[in-house]
Design an enzyme around this catalytic site. Structure first.
Site, PDB file in Angstrom:
ATOM      1  N   ARG A 103       0.829  -1.153   0.101  1.00 30.47           N
ATOM      2  CA  ARG A 103       0.140  -0.016   0.081  1.00 30.47           C
ATOM      3  C   ARG A 103       0.961   1.325   0.116  1.00 30.47           C
ATOM      4  O   ARG A 103       0.658   2.160  -0.650  1.00 30.47           O
ATOM      5  CB  ARG A 103      -0.883   0.053   1.164  1.00 30.47           C
ATOM      6  CG  ARG A 103      -1.815   1.274   1.603  1.00 30.47           C
ATOM      7  CD  ARG A 103      -2.438   1.779   0.126  1.00 30.47           C
ATOM      8  NE  ARG A 103      -2.995   0.759  -0.698  1.00 30.47           N
ATOM      9  CZ  ARG A 103      -3.366   0.675  -2.034  1.00 30.47           C
ATOM     10  NH1 ARG A 103      -2.930   1.824  -2.728  1.00 30.47           N
ATOM     11  NH2 ARG A 103      -4.049  -0.248  -2.564  1.00 30.47           N
ATOM     12  N   LYS A 138       2.257  25.098  -3.853  1.00 31.24           N
ATOM     13  CA  LYS A 138       0.949  24.143  -3.551  1.00 31.24           C
ATOM     14  C   LYS A 138       0.983  22.523  -3.682  1.00 31.24           C
ATOM     15  O   LYS A 138       0.599  21.916  -4.492  1.00 31.24           O
ATOM     16  CB  LYS A 138      -0.229  24.473  -4.258  1.00 31.24           C
ATOM     17  CG  LYS A 138      -0.246  26.104  -4.112  1.00 31.24           C
ATOM     18  CD  LYS A 138      -1.627  26.613  -5.155  1.00 31.24           C
ATOM     19  CE  LYS A 138      -1.690  27.961  -5.186  1.00 31.24           C
ATOM     20  NZ  LYS A 138      -2.883  28.467  -5.981  1.00 31.24           N
ATOM     21  N   LYS A 170       4.095  39.005  -3.283  1.00 31.70           N
ATOM     22  CA  LYS A 170       2.657  38.910  -3.486  1.00 31.70           C
ATOM     23  C   LYS A 170       1.937  39.884  -3.102  1.00 31.70           C
ATOM     24  O   LYS A 170       2.252  41.047  -2.284  1.00 31.70           O
ATOM     25  CB  LYS A 170       2.116  37.644  -3.110  1.00 31.70           C
ATOM     26  CG  LYS A 170       3.017  36.387  -3.751  1.00 31.70           C
ATOM     27  CD  LYS A 170       2.412  35.157  -3.119  1.00 31.70           C
ATOM     28  CE  LYS A 170       1.097  34.598  -3.626  1.00 31.70           C
ATOM     29  NZ  LYS A 170       0.822  34.445  -5.094  1.00 31.70           N
ATOM     30  N   GLU A 200       4.106  39.670  -8.155  1.00 29.91           N
ATOM     31  CA  GLU A 200       3.086  39.574  -8.721  1.00 29.91           C
ATOM     32  C   GLU A 200       2.166  40.665  -8.834  1.00 29.91           C
ATOM     33  O   GLU A 200       2.006  41.660  -8.026  1.00 29.91           O
ATOM     34  CB  GLU A 200       2.028  38.599  -7.755  1.00 29.91           C
ATOM     35  CG  GLU A 200       0.804  38.339  -8.135  1.00 29.91           C
ATOM     36  CD  GLU A 200      -0.068  37.360  -6.697  1.00 29.91           C
ATOM     37  OE1 GLU A 200      -0.276  36.393  -6.771  1.00 29.91           O
ATOM     38  OE2 GLU A 200      -0.675  38.241  -6.034  1.00 29.91           O
ATOM     39  N   ASP A 221      -1.074  37.659 -12.604  1.00 25.46           N
ATOM     40  CA  ASP A 221      -2.075  36.793 -11.996  1.00 25.46           C
ATOM     41  C   ASP A 221      -3.462  37.058 -12.417  1.00 25.46           C
ATOM     42  O   ASP A 221      -4.104  38.418 -12.354  1.00 25.46           O
ATOM     43  CB  ASP A 221      -2.008  37.103 -10.520  1.00 25.46           C
ATOM     44  CG  ASP A 221      -2.723  36.125  -9.737  1.00 25.46           C
ATOM     45  OD1 ASP A 221      -2.856  35.112  -9.848  1.00 25.46           O
ATOM     46  OD2 ASP A 221      -3.575  36.644  -8.801  1.00 25.46           O
TER      47      ASP A 221
END
Length: 283
Positions: A103, A138, A170, A200, A221
């Site tokens: 597994r 992410k 950002k 960004e 963005d």
């Protein structure tokens, strides 16, 4: 592009952690009870659907860590496209070890192959354009190195690996700094000469300010196709252009056609469905 395997020193702690999570406090009480200690087995890792393979090294290591007598013979290496029913590797060794590691090996192999498969689909969608498909931060906690490797296996490229290898300013950084120029100036004063700075932006006005400050890259963005085309023309090669937001294999070609250098896609690591692979007793 040559796919360089990850060093064992990087993947072994991840495989060990996954195995320990599954073994718990008493080990595999099912296999230990049912399978004789001296039983041997030959099994195959076979695909149930078409895709791209990634993660064979960490899967093989999962078997080896349970019992070093196991042997894995790879037939379709990482980065290879496969069809339903293809045998990608043969696994031989003590039967208990194969069942105990099954597994963990499949969890990692199916997950990473799923990332490679989805990456390959987006890469293929922009094959007629210069844009590279890149992943983001992410990622699944603890699995970033493996997931970014799987992106490379699918023909994609990697964005920064963490907070320490590049500056990415950002919207929240800008909001706290007060404005884009202040944020850039503070970053440039603190960063070493080898560290690139990306900003960004989500408007053409913000882009103008970023370019005036001579940043290395701009993250465009959630811009419309019209805005992206305008932005690429405005940049004129003075910085790397990266598009992000709402990217799929269907939308990527039009985004790439605007002339951007990179297209970043978060879901290929955080939400890619697995590639269905099974471990079966060899005929």
């Amino acid at each position: 592009m040559t796919l360089t395997p990850l060093p064992r020193v990087m993947i072994e702690p991840l495989a060990r952690a996954a195995l320990l999570e599954d073994l718990g406090r008493a080990g595999d009480i099912t296999a230990d009870a049912i399978v004789p200690a001296d039983a041997k087995a030959t099994m195959v890792l076979a695909t149930r659907q078409a895709g791209v393979v990634a993660g064979l090294d960490v899967a093989a290591l999962s078997f080896e860590l349970i019992d070093p007598r196991t042997e894995v013979a790879v037939i379709h290496s990482d980065g290879t496209g496969v069809s339903p029913g293809d045998v990608i590797a043969t696994v031989r060794g003590p039967a208990r070890a194969l069942l105990t590691a099954e597994r963990t090996a499949l969890n990692l192999l199916c997950h990473l192959s799923g990332i490679a498969t989805q990456t390959a689909a987006v890469v293929d969608a922009v094959r007629d354009h210069k844009a590279k498909i890149v992943c983001t931060r992410k990622t699944t906690p603890g699995l970033r190195a493996l997931e970014k490797y799987a992106v490379r296996a699918g023909g994609g490229a990697n964005h920064r690996f963490g907070l320490d290898d590049a500056v990415l300013i950002k919207d929240n950084h800008i909001a706290i700094a007060g404005d884009i120029r202040t944020a850039i100036e503070r970053a440039r004063a603190a960063a070493g000469h080898m560290v690139k700075i990306e900003v960004e932006v989500d408007t053409i006005t913000q882009l103008e300010v970023a370019l005036a400050a001579s940043v290395d890259a701009v993250l465009l963005d959630n811009m419309s196709l019209e805005q992206l085309t305008q932005a690429v023309a405005m940049v004129g090669g003075r910085a790397i252009t990266e598009a992000s937001g709402r990217v799929t294999a269907e939308t990527a070609p039009a985004i790439a056609a605007t002339g951007v250098d990179l297209i970043s896609v978060g879901w290929i690591t955080h939400s890619a469905p697995i590639l269905d692979i099974g471990l079966d007793i060899a005929p």
